[in-house]
Design an enzyme around this catalytic site. Structure first.
Site, short mmCIF file in Angstrom:
data_model
loop_
_atom_site.label_atom_id
_atom_site.label_comp_id
_atom_site.label_asym_id
_atom_site.label_seq_id
_atom_site.Cartn_x
_atom_site.Cartn_y
_atom_site.Cartn_z
N SER A 68 -27.16 -78.04 34.95
CA SER A 68 -26.86 -77.34 36.21
C SER A 68 -27.95 -76.32 36.50
O SER A 68 -28.99 -76.68 37.06
CB SER A 68 -25.47 -76.71 36.16
OG SER A 68 -25.38 -75.73 35.14
N ARG A 69 -27.74 -75.07 36.11
CA ARG A 69 -28.76 -74.04 36.24
C ARG A 69 -28.77 -73.23 34.95
O ARG A 69 -27.71 -72.94 34.38
CB ARG A 69 -28.47 -73.12 37.44
CG ARG A 69 -28.74 -73.76 38.80
CD ARG A 69 -30.24 -73.97 39.04
NE ARG A 69 -30.54 -74.47 40.38
CZ ARG A 69 -30.76 -75.75 40.68
NH1 ARG A 69 -30.73 -76.67 39.74
NH2 ARG A 69 -31.04 -76.11 41.92
N GLU A 113 -37.50 -70.37 33.90
CA GLU A 113 -38.24 -71.65 33.91
C GLU A 113 -39.67 -71.42 34.38
O GLU A 113 -39.86 -70.76 35.40
CB GLU A 113 -37.53 -72.65 34.81
CG GLU A 113 -36.17 -73.04 34.23
CD GLU A 113 -35.46 -74.13 35.03
OE1 GLU A 113 -36.04 -74.66 35.99
OE2 GLU A 113 -34.31 -74.43 34.68
N HIS A 136 -36.43 -79.58 33.31
CA HIS A 136 -35.74 -79.66 34.61
C HIS A 136 -36.13 -80.95 35.36
O HIS A 136 -36.68 -80.91 36.46
CB HIS A 136 -36.05 -78.42 35.46
CG HIS A 136 -34.99 -78.15 36.50
ND1 HIS A 136 -34.67 -76.88 36.93
CD2 HIS A 136 -34.19 -78.98 37.21
CE1 HIS A 136 -33.71 -76.95 37.85
NE2 HIS A 136 -33.41 -78.22 38.03
C1 DGY Z 1 -31.47 -79.74 42.37
O1 DGY Z 1 -31.67 -80.55 43.28
O2 DGY Z 1 -30.83 -78.71 42.56
C2 DGY Z 1 -32.01 -80.06 41.02
O3 DGY Z 1 -31.90 -79.02 40.14
C3 DGY Z 1 -33.42 -80.59 41.09
O4 DGY Z 1 -33.38 -81.81 41.70
#
Ligand code: DGY
Length: 341
Positions: free
Chosen positions: A253-254, A283, A302
């Site tokens: 996710s993040r 990142e 990522h």
């Molecule tokens: C998004 O789209 O939010 C992803 O983290 C990268 O594609």
């Protein structure tokens, strides 16, 4: 030119003054760039590293449209500079890099790219889950280090994915796609979300539980929630204690959803068995991050949406949003349709 911030490389700017100007903060796939150039005079930042904020500010002064990436912080300062900005199209489904409220207040539409990357991201979560559970990277490193001398009864033992319990945090599109993959592995599937969805529970055979119960009961916990104030450090020391020494954490996710210092300690002290990360708090991950020394962590830069097909689709979707915004039409995928230009 890696690492440099100058000069900005412009590609395809055709100086047609009748066209609106846009700034594209990185060279997205040509499928999208071509669509942008059809209707706009596009300036593209084509270096590997993102443009410095000062460059974005300078460029948006002249632009009606901005096509940004998740690595660009698009805040009030940028929007103040972009007096003529009509639309910000993010080349991502997530948009935590953009101050959406500030955009809405200024009547700037914000677009994103949902849907097209759902399965590709779910595949990646699955790959990390399998890799962590079955120690794929450790096995690869072992062979390359020429340590493979014989078949061993207790070499690199891992955890069965089949029939294990999976806990999905955030049952949106991607969470649901991960649940579908888990069905094929005969897993018991738990989920936690702020909103309970009984229809999806029935169709996917997933059980709603509170977060603490999910953490206690799951062998694999996979995060699929957006980054908000509420989800920042949702998973920390207390949560790792609940998960227990046989469990794994997967995060596509993040990064800031996980307290990384706590994750390091949990992995180092075997409070959990392993983790698979596609995202990190900062990142790229700092070179001296202690996480990089751990064998029970599989980590990627990522790349969850990084398939040829999906990145092309994201590019055309981001272009469609940008073009619609420039032409004063509703964005096909708008995160703030209440903005009034
Ligand atoms: C998004 O789209 O939010 C992803 O983290 C990268 O594609």
């Amino acid at each position: 030119m890696l690492g440099s911030t100058q000069p900005t490389i412009h590609t395809g700017a055709d100086h047609d003054m009748s066209k609106p100007k846009v700034f594209v903060t990185r060279a997205i796939p040509e499928a999208g760039l071509a669509m942008v150039r059809e209707v706009a005079e596009a300036k593209v930042w084509s270096e590997q590293l993102p443009p410095p904020k000062s460059v974005i500010i300078e460029e948006v002064r002249k632009c009606e449209g901005l096509l940004s990436l998740l690595t660009d912080t698009i805040d009030t300062e940028v929007m103040e500079a972009g007096e003529n900005l009509k639309v910000i199209s993010n080349y991502a489904v997530g948009y935590n890099n953009i101050d959406v409220q500030a955009a809405t207040e200024r009547g700037i539409y914000v677009g994103n790219t949902p849907g097209v990357l759902t399965d590709t991201t779910a595949d990646m979560a699955w790959a990390l889950l399998m890799a962590a559970g079955r120690r794929i990277v450790e096995g690869d490193n072992y062979v390359r280090a020429l340590k493979w001398k014989t078949w061993e009864p207790q070499l690199l033992l891992g955890t069965d994915v089949c029939e294990a319990t999976l806990g999905i945090v955030g049952l949106g599109r991607i969470g649901q796609a991960v649940a579908r993959r888990a069905q094929g592995f005969d897993m018991r599937i738990l989920y936690y979300d702020m909103v309970r969805n009984e229809e999806i529970e029935k169709s996917l055979g997933v059980e709603f539980v509170q977060l603490d119960d999910l953490l206690r009961q799951s062998d694999f916990v996979s995060l699929h929630c957006p980054l908000t104030d509420e989800t920042t450090h949702l998973i920390g020391a207390r949560e790792f204690e609940l998960m227990g020494p046989e469990s794994y954490l997967i995060n596509t996710s993040r990064g800031p959803v996980v307290d990384e210092a706590a994750l390091y300690e949990a992995l180092r002290d075997n409070k959990i068995r392993g983790a698979g990360l596609d995202v990190t708090e900062v990142e790229p991950i700092p070179d001296d991050s202690p996480l990089l020394k751990l064998d029970n962590l599989v980590i990627c830069p990522h790349i969850a949406s990084a398939s040829f097909k999906t990145r092309n689709k994201m590019a055309t979707m981001a272009a469609e949003n940008l073009v619609a915004g420039l032409q004063g039409k509703p964005l096909p995928n708008c995160v703030n349709p209440d903005a009034v230009p």
